[in-house]
Design an enzyme around this catalytic site. Sequence first.
Site, mmCIF file in Angstrom:
data_model
loop_
_atom_site.group_PDB
_atom_site.id
_atom_site.type_symbol
_atom_site.label_atom_id
_atom_site.label_comp_id
_atom_site.label_asym_id
_atom_site.label_seq_id
_atom_site.Cartn_x
_atom_site.Cartn_y
_atom_site.Cartn_z
ATOM 1 N N ARG A 131 0.833 -1.415 -0.084
ATOM 2 C CA ARG A 131 0.082 0.060 0.028
ATOM 3 C C ARG A 131 0.986 1.066 0.091
ATOM 4 N NH1 ARG A 131 -2.244 -3.453 3.462
ATOM 5 N NH2 ARG A 131 -3.542 -4.821 2.142
ATOM 6 N N THR A 175 2.395 -5.557 3.960
ATOM 7 C CA THR A 175 1.477 -4.971 2.851
ATOM 8 C C THR A 175 1.332 -3.412 3.077
ATOM 9 O OG1 THR A 175 -0.556 -5.624 3.650
ATOM 10 C CG2 THR A 175 0.524 -7.267 2.244
ATOM 11 N N GLY A 191 0.094 -11.379 8.186
ATOM 12 C CA GLY A 191 0.327 -12.792 8.296
ATOM 13 C C GLY A 191 -0.956 -13.381 9.244
ATOM 14 N N GLU A 193 -3.300 -14.964 8.270
ATOM 15 C CA GLU A 193 -4.018 -16.414 8.130
ATOM 16 C C GLU A 193 -2.917 -17.432 8.220
ATOM 17 O OE1 GLU A 193 -5.096 -13.520 6.612
ATOM 18 O OE2 GLU A 193 -6.821 -14.234 7.661
ATOM 19 N N TRP A 259 -2.192 -5.191 9.587
ATOM 20 C CA TRP A 259 -1.986 -4.527 8.370
ATOM 21 C C TRP A 259 -2.685 -3.646 7.672
ATOM 22 C CZ3 TRP A 259 -5.819 -5.470 4.657
ATOM 23 C CH2 TRP A 259 -6.853 -6.340 5.137
ATOM 24 N N ASN A 277 -7.745 -10.463 12.490
ATOM 25 C CA ASN A 277 -8.535 -11.767 13.084
ATOM 26 C C ASN A 277 -7.692 -12.506 14.132
ATOM 27 O OD1 ASN A 277 -7.286 -12.186 10.435
ATOM 28 N ND2 ASN A 277 -7.578 -14.454 11.289
ATOM 29 N N ASP A 319 -13.967 -13.846 10.465
ATOM 30 C CA ASP A 319 -12.979 -13.255 9.891
ATOM 31 C C ASP A 319 -13.096 -11.537 9.389
ATOM 32 O OD1 ASP A 319 -10.154 -12.904 8.928
ATOM 33 O OD2 ASP A 319 -10.681 -13.117 6.673
ATOM 34 N N ASP A 321 -11.724 -8.606 10.115
ATOM 35 C CA ASP A 321 -10.582 -7.968 10.559
ATOM 36 C C ASP A 321 -10.903 -6.626 10.973
ATOM 37 O OD1 ASP A 321 -9.214 -10.201 9.643
ATOM 38 O OD2 ASP A 321 -7.436 -9.247 9.022
ATOM 39 N N ARG A 348 -14.905 -4.226 8.792
ATOM 40 C CA ARG A 348 -15.383 -5.207 7.871
ATOM 41 C C ARG A 348 -16.567 -5.707 8.376
ATOM 42 N NH1 ARG A 348 -10.209 -7.759 6.042
ATOM 43 N NH2 ARG A 348 -10.914 -10.120 6.695
ATOM 44 N N TRP A 491 -13.141 -1.688 -4.814
ATOM 45 C CA TRP A 491 -12.086 -1.940 -3.938
ATOM 46 C C TRP A 491 -10.846 -0.851 -3.983
ATOM 47 C CZ3 TRP A 491 -12.795 -6.644 -1.445
ATOM 48 C CH2 TRP A 491 -11.735 -7.121 -0.765
ATOM 49 N N TRP A 555 -7.178 -9.280 -2.842
ATOM 50 C CA TRP A 555 -8.259 -10.185 -2.466
ATOM 51 C C TRP A 555 -9.369 -10.062 -3.438
ATOM 52 C CZ3 TRP A 555 -11.118 -11.224 2.983
ATOM 53 C CH2 TRP A 555 -11.089 -12.574 3.124
#
Lengths: 597, 141
Positions: A131, A175, A191, A193, A259, A277, A319, A321, A348, A491, A555
């Site tokens: 970003r 990111t 990270g 996930e 992130w 998450n 999930d 976040d 989210r 997005w 995503w």
Amino acid sequence: MEMLRRAALALVLATAAGGASANPDLLRLQRDPNQWVMANGNYSSWRYSELNQITRENVATLRPVWQFSTGVLRGHEGGPLVIGEVMYIHTPFPNKVFALDLNNPGRVIWRYEPTQDPSVIGVMCCDTVNRGPAYGDGKIILSQADTTLVALDAKTGKELWKVKNGDPAKGETSTMSPLVVGDKVLVGISGGEYGIRGHVTAYSLADGKLVWRAHSVGPDNEILFDPQKTTHLGQPVGANSSLKTWEGDQWKIGGGATWGWLSYDPDLNLVYYGSGNPGTWNPSQRPGDNKWSMTIFARDASTGMARWVYQMTPHDEWDYDGVNEMILVDNLQVGNQRIAKALVHFDRNGFGYTLNRENGQLLVAQKFDPAVNWATHVDMETGRPQVVKEFSTRAGGEDKNTQNICPAALGTKDQQPAAYSPRTGMFYVPTNHVCMDYEPFRVSYTAGQPFIGATLSMYPPKGSDNLGNFIAWDAGQGKILWSKPERFSVWSGALATAGDIAFYGTLEGHLKAVDVRDGKELFSYRTPSGIIGNINTFTHRGKQYVAVMSGVGGWAGIGMAAGLTGESEGLGAVGAYKSLADYTQLGGVLTVFAVPN
Amino acid sequence: MTKPLAFACLALLPALAWSAARAAQDAEYERPYRVENGKVDQATFNGYRRYGNSCLQCHGPDGSGSSYAPNLTDSLKHMTHEQFNYVVINGRQNVTASQQNVMPSFGHVEDVVMYLDDIYAYLKARSDGVLGRGRPERLPR
């Protein structure tokens, strides 16, 4: 009198230069509409510009004036910075940075390409996006995919210092866009996930030395909490506020990745951000509230100590976040109170939150998409969402497919930042309009390997054939003012200007401008690839420009590249189920627009 | 039919039976799934879930690919089971000026290696067009 004023001014400047937290140069630059010195426009993350040469009346004549291909074909998130007569752009992995000469559009003054082990690509959950870098004190600071934080000389691109912020072998990657605050640069980590444990770290802007690190989960001394002074909805959090919400030592793989975006209030010297998450996506494997995942943090920028926290989604089951941007606005009217210092956050989880950013008091929590169904409302006393059992994946349990949950895991809004116009007092928000089925199952943890434990199917809400909306939001009342449907999720980061227009990009690749009053589309131009980047504006030689990167991915590139499930179910009609691949292909191009003279 | 010839034919029978069994085994190895009326056997269902945990975030829902990883329902049209195993266990990299595709090695990941045949079965069923998108229903045991 004049002498006295000068003396006072000199004193102020001396204090500022000597102070640990002030950065008078950046404080001034982020107010200058001619430049775009930080990712979200200013410390308050407004993504707003005072420039008004481009207006409702003439925006239809906006035209591309020059373009630049980055040579990288992956998701291009983030956006350009403009400092003086130089534009800085970046790419996804391998994280190139280009300094482009605005006096000779597109000429490369310098380029930087770090050497990174490509194996990091394999541990980035959702494409290799980045970003963008930060600017401060003549340095461009880039957070590379492999978590190397590097400071470059803004004039030459020469490396000044480098520091490693994490370990990709454990699934830690980067990111996000760092933020320069005073004499420090702050950065988080990705990270979520992979069972990492998130943190925000402050490094010295001068030499990259670590100043403080604050984890999202863990013991008080690692999350930098004071059991008495750190508060949650006005109450002291008490000792071990994180540890006691986890079973055993599960907090060690507790997630809470950081992130998203950072915002800063220079008067309060507080920095604001959210955490992601908790651990695995299988809630049954981690009983408890899993604090402080899914949490808004207010931390002292100098020490990292947490002033207040608010956990939006305790014991996440979807999930959702909490990392989206925190927008800081002043003198917001909420009911019959005037809130001097407010924080607005589009989570989210589908709720738009308004808090008092001095003390973390919860003022408003309302759905910013009527499709949101996993909770009926947020209890304003406890701050807890009232979860609907039918949509609780924990209640369903392992190996049970819970259906028709809205929003989907990608959230009613993901990281794509919203814009705020102080002229209208309204927020312009890019949103997703997607629901899901979610089936948790048991997984084992291996360092550096996916730690997910749920399978998902995503599709539009029943009765809808659009996957996104661009909305205007009243944060004082918690109400949608208008909503403009889009075929795919919106997005891209938005931009609002004093020309009373709002800009955003679409996944098909259109840059659009709408009237802030009613969302009426005033301009649309199709760039070479889908837009997941953020729009900015600046002047060069007195003329206003608008710039955006296109390059589909992130995503949004997953699932939508293949189309969502439900094609055969005949739920809706036109286009919504058609694959994004029918509209766009990979790309990596900067486009700069202006109104012809 | 002369005796010696009949004898020769009889002698061939075990060989024929052996090769038929071998062919069946090969077919079973290359197509290790059972799909009846859209419902799948337990192994294939498990493959669907393990795929969701370890593969989906790059290769997309239902193996359909993403903007940064190939569509596996296409890949398995020209990849053998053996080649599939090799790539999953060892990983592979295809990094050039215009693309950076990196498949990590899953050789030491319990949730992948233990269920590798199940994941293959699920993806092969998708690739052969006998299983649609989304979560499959399980056949009764």
